[in-house]
Write a protein that holds these residues in place. Structure first.
Motif, PDB file in Angstrom:
ATOM      1  N   ARG A  34       0.840  -1.210   0.000  1.00  0.00           N
ATOM      2  CA  ARG A  34       0.000   0.000   0.000  1.00  0.00           C
ATOM      3  C   ARG A  34       0.868   1.250   0.000  1.00  0.00           C
ATOM      4  NH1 ARG A  34      -5.038  -0.368   4.111  1.00  0.00           N
ATOM      5  NH2 ARG A  34      -4.275   1.743   4.465  1.00  0.00           N
ATOM      6  N   GLU A  35       0.437   2.230  -0.745  1.00  0.00           N
ATOM      7  CA  GLU A  35       1.172   3.496  -0.881  1.00  0.00           C
ATOM      8  C   GLU A  35       1.299   4.252   0.435  1.00  0.00           C
ATOM      9  OE1 GLU A  35       2.737   5.543  -3.288  1.00  0.00           O
ATOM     10  OE2 GLU A  35       2.975   3.524  -4.099  1.00  0.00           O
ATOM     11  N   ASP A  36       0.317   4.043   1.315  1.00  0.00           N
ATOM     12  CA  ASP A  36       0.265   4.840   2.549  1.00  0.00           C
ATOM     13  C   ASP A  36       0.888   4.135   3.756  1.00  0.00           C
ATOM     14  OD1 ASP A  36      -1.719   2.923   2.578  1.00  0.00           O
ATOM     15  OD2 ASP A  36      -3.193   4.192   3.582  1.00  0.00           O
ATOM     16  N   VAL A  37       1.591   3.046   3.507  1.00  0.00           N
ATOM     17  CA  VAL A  37       2.227   2.313   4.610  1.00  0.00           C
ATOM     18  C   VAL A  37       3.699   2.092   4.299  1.00  0.00           C
ATOM     19  CG1 VAL A  37       2.220   0.189   5.986  1.00  0.00           C
ATOM     20  CG2 VAL A  37       0.050   1.110   5.117  1.00  0.00           C
ATOM     21  N   VAL A  38       4.555   2.453   5.253  1.00  0.00           N
ATOM     22  CA  VAL A  38       5.999   2.241   5.100  1.00  0.00           C
ATOM     23  C   VAL A  38       6.423   1.113   6.037  1.00  0.00           C
ATOM     24  CG1 VAL A  38       8.297   3.278   5.288  1.00  0.00           C
ATOM     25  CG2 VAL A  38       6.335   4.700   4.624  1.00  0.00           C
ATOM     26  N   PHE A  39       6.922   0.036   5.475  1.00  0.00           N
ATOM     27  CA  PHE A  39       7.490  -1.044   6.287  1.00  0.00           C
ATOM     28  C   PHE A  39       8.924  -0.648   6.640  1.00  0.00           C
ATOM     29  CE2 PHE A  39       4.908  -5.081   6.018  1.00  0.00           C
ATOM     30  CZ  PHE A  39       3.764  -4.490   5.503  1.00  0.00           C
ATOM     31  N   VAL A  40       9.272  -0.722   7.917  1.00  0.00           N
ATOM     32  CA  VAL A  40      10.620  -0.346   8.360  1.00  0.00           C
ATOM     33  C   VAL A  40      11.296  -1.563   8.976  1.00  0.00           C
ATOM     34  CG1 VAL A  40      11.995   1.188   9.813  1.00  0.00           C
ATOM     35  CG2 VAL A  40       9.853   2.023   8.818  1.00  0.00           C
ATOM     36  N   ASP A  41      12.377  -1.980   8.340  1.00  0.00           N
ATOM     37  CA  ASP A  41      13.127  -3.169   8.756  1.00  0.00           C
ATOM     38  C   ASP A  41      14.277  -2.736   9.665  1.00  0.00           C
ATOM     39  OD1 ASP A  41      14.626  -5.519   8.922  1.00  0.00           O
ATOM     40  OD2 ASP A  41      14.386  -5.991   6.797  1.00  0.00           O
ATOM     41  N   LEU A  42      14.238  -3.181  10.920  1.00  0.00           N
ATOM     42  CA  LEU A  42      15.238  -2.730  11.910  1.00  0.00           C
ATOM     43  C   LEU A  42      16.383  -3.715  12.093  1.00  0.00           C
ATOM     44  CD1 LEU A  42      12.400  -1.719  14.249  1.00  0.00           C
ATOM     45  CD2 LEU A  42      14.081  -0.073  13.418  1.00  0.00           C
ATOM     46  N   ARG A  43      16.386  -4.774  11.314  1.00  0.00           N
ATOM     47  CA  ARG A  43      17.413  -5.803  11.517  1.00  0.00           C
ATOM     48  C   ARG A  43      18.791  -5.320  11.056  1.00  0.00           C
ATOM     49  NH1 ARG A  43      15.482 -10.422   8.067  1.00  0.00           N
ATOM     50  NH2 ARG A  43      14.872  -8.646   6.793  1.00  0.00           N
ATOM     51  N   ASP A  44      19.799  -6.058  11.479  1.00  0.00           N
ATOM     52  CA  ASP A  44      21.170  -5.737  11.076  1.00  0.00           C
ATOM     53  C   ASP A  44      21.403  -6.185   9.628  1.00  0.00           C
ATOM     54  OD1 ASP A  44      21.686  -4.802  13.604  1.00  0.00           O
ATOM     55  OD2 ASP A  44      22.463  -6.727  14.311  1.00  0.00           O
ATOM     56  N   PRO A  45      22.327  -5.529   8.925  1.00  0.00           N
ATOM     57  CA  PRO A  45      22.585  -5.895   7.532  1.00  0.00           C
ATOM     58  C   PRO A  45      22.844  -7.388   7.332  1.00  0.00           C
ATOM     59  CG  PRO A  45      23.778  -3.904   8.097  1.00  0.00           C
ATOM     60  CD  PRO A  45      23.135  -4.391   9.364  1.00  0.00           C
ATOM     61  N   ARG A  46      23.538  -8.011   8.268  1.00  0.00           N
ATOM     62  CA  ARG A  46      23.835  -9.443   8.103  1.00  0.00           C
ATOM     63  C   ARG A  46      22.581 -10.308   8.160  1.00  0.00           C
ATOM     64  NH1 ARG A  46      28.433  -9.544  11.863  1.00  0.00           N
ATOM     65  NH2 ARG A  46      29.970  -8.376  10.708  1.00  0.00           N
ATOM     66  N   GLU A  47      21.604  -9.875   8.944  1.00  0.00           N
ATOM     67  CA  GLU A  47      20.341 -10.622   9.004  1.00  0.00           C
ATOM     68  C   GLU A  47      19.613 -10.533   7.656  1.00  0.00           C
ATOM     69  OE1 GLU A  47      19.255  -8.433  12.865  1.00  0.00           O
ATOM     70  OE2 GLU A  47      18.134 -10.302  13.029  1.00  0.00           O
ATOM     71  N   LEU A  48      19.674  -9.378   7.034  1.00  0.00           N
ATOM     72  CA  LEU A  48      19.032  -9.213   5.723  1.00  0.00           C
ATOM     73  C   LEU A  48      19.727 -10.089   4.683  1.00  0.00           C
ATOM     74  CD1 LEU A  48      18.007  -6.571   7.214  1.00  0.00           C
ATOM     75  CD2 LEU A  48      17.909  -5.552   4.954  1.00  0.00           C
ATOM     76  N   GLU A  49      21.054 -10.118   4.751  1.00  0.00           N
ATOM     77  CA  GLU A  49      21.802 -10.927   3.785  1.00  0.00           C
ATOM     78  C   GLU A  49      21.496 -12.405   3.971  1.00  0.00           C
ATOM     79  OE1 GLU A  49      25.956  -9.941   4.185  1.00  0.00           O
ATOM     80  OE2 GLU A  49      25.540  -7.830   3.739  1.00  0.00           O
ATOM     81  N   ARG A  50      21.368 -12.804   5.221  1.00  0.00           N
ATOM     82  CA  ARG A  50      21.142 -14.219   5.535  1.00  0.00           C
ATOM     83  C   ARG A  50      19.705 -14.655   5.252  1.00  0.00           C
ATOM     84  NH1 ARG A  50      22.956 -14.165  10.857  1.00  0.00           N
ATOM     85  NH2 ARG A  50      20.809 -13.937  11.517  1.00  0.00           N
ATOM     86  N   GLU A  51      18.746 -13.808   5.633  1.00  0.00           N
ATOM     87  CA  GLU A  51      17.335 -14.213   5.613  1.00  0.00           C
ATOM     88  C   GLU A  51      16.532 -13.655   4.445  1.00  0.00           C
ATOM     89  OE1 GLU A  51      16.006 -16.158   7.999  1.00  0.00           O
ATOM     90  OE2 GLU A  51      17.813 -16.235   9.234  1.00  0.00           O
ATOM     91  N   GLY A  52      17.061 -12.596   3.802  1.00  0.00           N
ATOM     92  CA  GLY A  52      16.276 -11.916   2.783  1.00  0.00           C
ATOM     93  C   GLY A  52      15.529 -10.738   3.386  1.00  0.00           C
ATOM     94  N   ARG A  53      14.734 -10.069   2.550  1.00  0.00           N
ATOM     95  CA  ARG A  53      14.044  -8.866   3.023  1.00  0.00           C
ATOM     96  C   ARG A  53      12.635  -8.799   2.458  1.00  0.00           C
ATOM     97  NH1 ARG A  53      17.051  -3.792   1.248  1.00  0.00           N
ATOM     98  NH2 ARG A  53      14.965  -2.907   1.206  1.00  0.00           N
ATOM     99  N   ILE A  54      11.817  -7.970   3.088  1.00  0.00           N
ATOM    100  CA  ILE A  54      10.466  -7.754   2.578  1.00  0.00           C
ATOM    101  C   ILE A  54      10.569  -6.701   1.481  1.00  0.00           C
ATOM    102  CG2 ILE A  54       8.145  -6.936   3.138  1.00  0.00           C
ATOM    103  CD1 ILE A  54       8.502  -8.054   5.955  1.00  0.00           C
TER     104      ILE A  54
END
Ligand SMILES: O=S(=O)([O-])[S-]
Length: 136
Positions: A34-54
């Motif tokens: 949705r245009e009116d909702v911002v998802f904010v990912d607070l994880r560490d960069p390594r978690e994103l690399e390991r698990e992927g991202r939304i």
């Protein structure tokens, strides 16, 4: 001499959870894109690399949160200056609860956090994209 922690993480989480809105992951899925909702990912960069991202989520390392939100900060990010709903998430919902409470205290609104975090998102089959490791 050992330290005496007078307000432990459980107390901090209870206090945060008592004042913020918690969005079940199934509801978060319906908000995604949705245009009116911002998802904010607070994880560490390594978690994103390991698990992927939304897909589409703004990545804000938790340590920078207050500085990215406050327009008076030299580190302010325009992503936090929009008239939108901010939905925080982390891996399991602890960091996002504390962060949502802090953001709300700072005046950001409306703010909520996703129950169960990325782990719950993955479990219910939410969209995920892979993250390339940063080249140094
Ligand atoms: O903060 S956490 O719930 O992702 S461990």
């Amino acid at each position: 001499m050992p330290q005496t922690i007078t307000r432990g993480y459980k107390t901090l989480l209870d206090e945060a959870n008592a004042k913020i809105r918690t969005v079940p992951v199934t509801e978060a899925m319906s908000l995604h894109g949705r245009e009116d909702v911002v998802f904010v990912d607070l994880r560490d960069p390594r978690e994103l690399e390991r698990e992927g991202r939304i897909p589409g989520a703004v990545h804000c390392p938790r340590g920078m949160l207050e500085f990215w939100i406050d327009p008076e900060s030299p580190y302010h990010k325009p992503a936090f200056a929009q008239d939108k709903t901010y939905l925080f998430f982390c891996a399991a919902g602890w960091r996002s609860a504390l962060s949502a409470a802090t953001a709300q205290d700072m005046g950001l609104k409306p703010v909520a956090h996703m129950e169960g975090g990325f782990t719950a998102w993955k479990k219910v089959g939410g969209a995920i994209e892979s993250t390339e490791p940063k080249k140094t």
